[in-house]
Design an enzyme around this catalytic site. Structure first.
Site, PDB file in Angstrom:
ATOM      1  N   ASP A   1      -4.429  -0.561  -1.934  1.00  0.00           N
ATOM      2  CA  ASP A   1      -5.818  -0.647  -1.100  1.00  0.00           C
ATOM      3  C   ASP A   1      -6.812   0.015  -2.277  1.00  0.00           C
ATOM      4  OD1 ASP A   1      -6.876  -1.106   1.181  1.00  0.00           O
ATOM      5  OD2 ASP A   1      -6.827   1.022   2.076  1.00  0.00           O
TER       6      ASP A   1
ATOM      7  N   CYS B   1      -2.088  -2.794   7.476  1.00  0.00           N
ATOM      8  CA  CYS B   1      -1.965  -3.676   6.286  1.00  0.00           C
ATOM      9  C   CYS B   1      -0.825  -4.358   6.621  1.00  0.00           C
ATOM     10  CB  CYS B   1      -1.986  -2.762   5.303  1.00  0.00           C
ATOM     11  SG  CYS B   1      -3.835  -2.327   5.067  1.00  0.00           S
TER      12      CYS B   1
ATOM     13  N   HIS C   1     -10.552   6.964   1.703  1.00  0.00           N
ATOM     14  CA  HIS C   1      -9.117   6.937   1.134  1.00  0.00           C
ATOM     15  C   HIS C   1      -9.354   5.945   0.138  1.00  0.00           C
ATOM     16  CE1 HIS C   1      -9.685   3.587   4.313  1.00  0.00           C
ATOM     17  NE2 HIS C   1      -8.576   3.076   3.236  1.00  0.00           N
TER      18      HIS C   1
ATOM     19  N   HIS D   1     -17.757   2.358   0.333  1.00  0.00           N
ATOM     20  CA  HIS D   1     -17.009   1.098   1.330  1.00  0.00           C
ATOM     21  C   HIS D   1     -17.460   1.252   2.965  1.00  0.00           C
ATOM     22  CE1 HIS D   1     -13.755  -1.187   2.709  1.00  0.00           C
ATOM     23  NE2 HIS D   1     -14.192  -2.095   2.102  1.00  0.00           N
TER      24      HIS D   1
ATOM     25  N   HIS E   1     -10.864   0.803  -2.748  1.00  0.00           N
ATOM     26  CA  HIS E   1     -12.088   0.811  -2.276  1.00  0.00           C
ATOM     27  C   HIS E   1     -13.084   1.610  -2.927  1.00  0.00           C
ATOM     28  CE1 HIS E   1     -10.317  -0.522   1.692  1.00  0.00           C
ATOM     29  NE2 HIS E   1      -9.744   0.726   1.940  1.00  0.00           N
TER      30      HIS E   1
ATOM     31  N   ASP F   1       0.861  -1.320  -0.082  1.00  0.00           N
ATOM     32  CA  ASP F   1      -0.148  -0.033   0.076  1.00  0.00           C
ATOM     33  C   ASP F   1       0.677   1.348   0.158  1.00  0.00           C
ATOM     34  OD1 ASP F   1      -2.136  -1.860   0.089  1.00  0.00           O
ATOM     35  OD2 ASP F   1      -2.832  -1.488   2.153  1.00  0.00           O
TER      36      ASP F   1
ATOM     37  N   LYS G   1      -7.037  -4.919  -3.115  1.00  0.00           N
ATOM     38  CA  LYS G   1      -7.846  -5.655  -2.032  1.00  0.00           C
ATOM     39  C   LYS G   1      -8.711  -4.536  -1.444  1.00  0.00           C
ATOM     40  CE  LYS G   1      -4.108  -4.417   1.052  1.00  0.00           C
ATOM     41  NZ  LYS G   1      -4.739  -3.272   1.836  1.00  0.00           N
TER      42      LYS G   1
HETATM   43  C1  VGL Z   1      -4.704   0.363   5.795  1.00  0.00           C
HETATM   44  C2  VGL Z   1      -6.181   1.360   7.053  1.00  0.00           C
HETATM   45  C3  VGL Z   1      -7.124   1.482   6.140  1.00  0.00           C
HETATM   46  C4  VGL Z   1      -3.201   0.178   5.454  1.00  0.00           C
HETATM   47  C5  VGL Z   1      -5.627   0.628   4.623  1.00  0.00           C
HETATM   48  O1  VGL Z   1      -2.524   0.196   4.334  1.00  0.00           O
HETATM   49  O2  VGL Z   1      -2.472  -0.010   6.506  1.00  0.00           O
HETATM   50  N1  VGL Z   1      -4.844   1.334   7.055  1.00  0.00           N
HETATM   51  N2  VGL Z   1      -6.795   0.937   4.916  1.00  0.00           N
HETATM   52 ZN    ZN Z   2      -8.171   0.798   3.282  1.00  0.00          ZN
END
Ligand code: VGL
Ligand code: ZN
Length: 202
Positions: A50, A155, A85, A56, A52, A12, A110
């Protein structure tokens, strides 16, 4: 060059998790040059993204009256409500422009189902719905994974714990990660990773 049995998984490294982004992780962009260098050492390199939909269920905006960073109970367990996000197709969801992407053979997206979040690169937050990454790695003969990226305590940690549970040898290069650290989440994540046999290295 590392043996073909070792993969680098870059979690990510996206605009929204870097300074100026919607869910900025402090110093998130400082790790990118090291990650770019690491990619040259591995024969298998996987990036995650990430990804979404705007509706979401992990977004506070989609729960009227809820504050960002509060918790709710979802059918699959407790869930942090985040600021919106990494919305599919947005600039915030793009991999950071300084991250090298050419060395990667696979980009795993994901969190694309509205009703469930997915921190881990291996399973959604119900811990049973697979992303397909396990099969990809096993079919390429990978037995050990090194994890870097964002965020250490979400993550990266969830991915590391799942990888360990699946039987991969797991290393997290903490110096090539940065944490959100919400209510002690970093200490908790480090304890869980150590207990699961994840090697925490600088
Ligand atoms: C993440 C919070 C929400 C991450 C992703 O990449 O750690 N944290 N979505
Ligand atoms: Zn996320």
């Amino acid at each position: 060059m590392k043996p073909a049995t070792e993969a680098l998984i870059v979690i990510d490294v996206q605009n929204d998790f870097c300074p100026g982004g919607a869910l900025a992780v402090s110093g998130g962009d400082e790790i990118i040059s090291r990650i770019n260098g690491l990619m040259a050492e591995y024969q298998t390199v996987v990036l995650t993204q990430d990804w979404h939909p705007a509706n979401h269920s992990s977004f506070a905006d989609n729960h009227p009256g809820a504050e960002p960073f509060s918790m709710i109970e979802m059918p699959y367990g407790p869930q942090v409500l985040w600021p919106a996000h990494c919305v599919q197709g947005s600039e915030g969801a793009e991999l950071h422009w300084t991250l090298r992407t050419d060395p990667a053979q696979l980009i795993v997206r994901k969190g694309f189902r509205a009703e469930i979040d997915s921190y881990s690169a291996f399973f959604e937050n119900d811990h049973v719905t697979p992303t397909g990454l396990e099969g990809y790695l096993r079919s390429r003969g990978v037995t050990s994974v090194t994890l870097v990226g964002l965020a250490t305590d979400y993550c990266v940690a969830f991915s590391a714990l799942d990888a360990a549970r699946l039987g991969f040898a797991v290393t997290v290069l903490e110096g090539a990660t940065r944490a959100i650290d919400l209510n002690g989440s970093l200490d908790e994540a480090r304890d869980k990773m150590r207990a699961a046999g994840v090697a925490l290295e600088e």
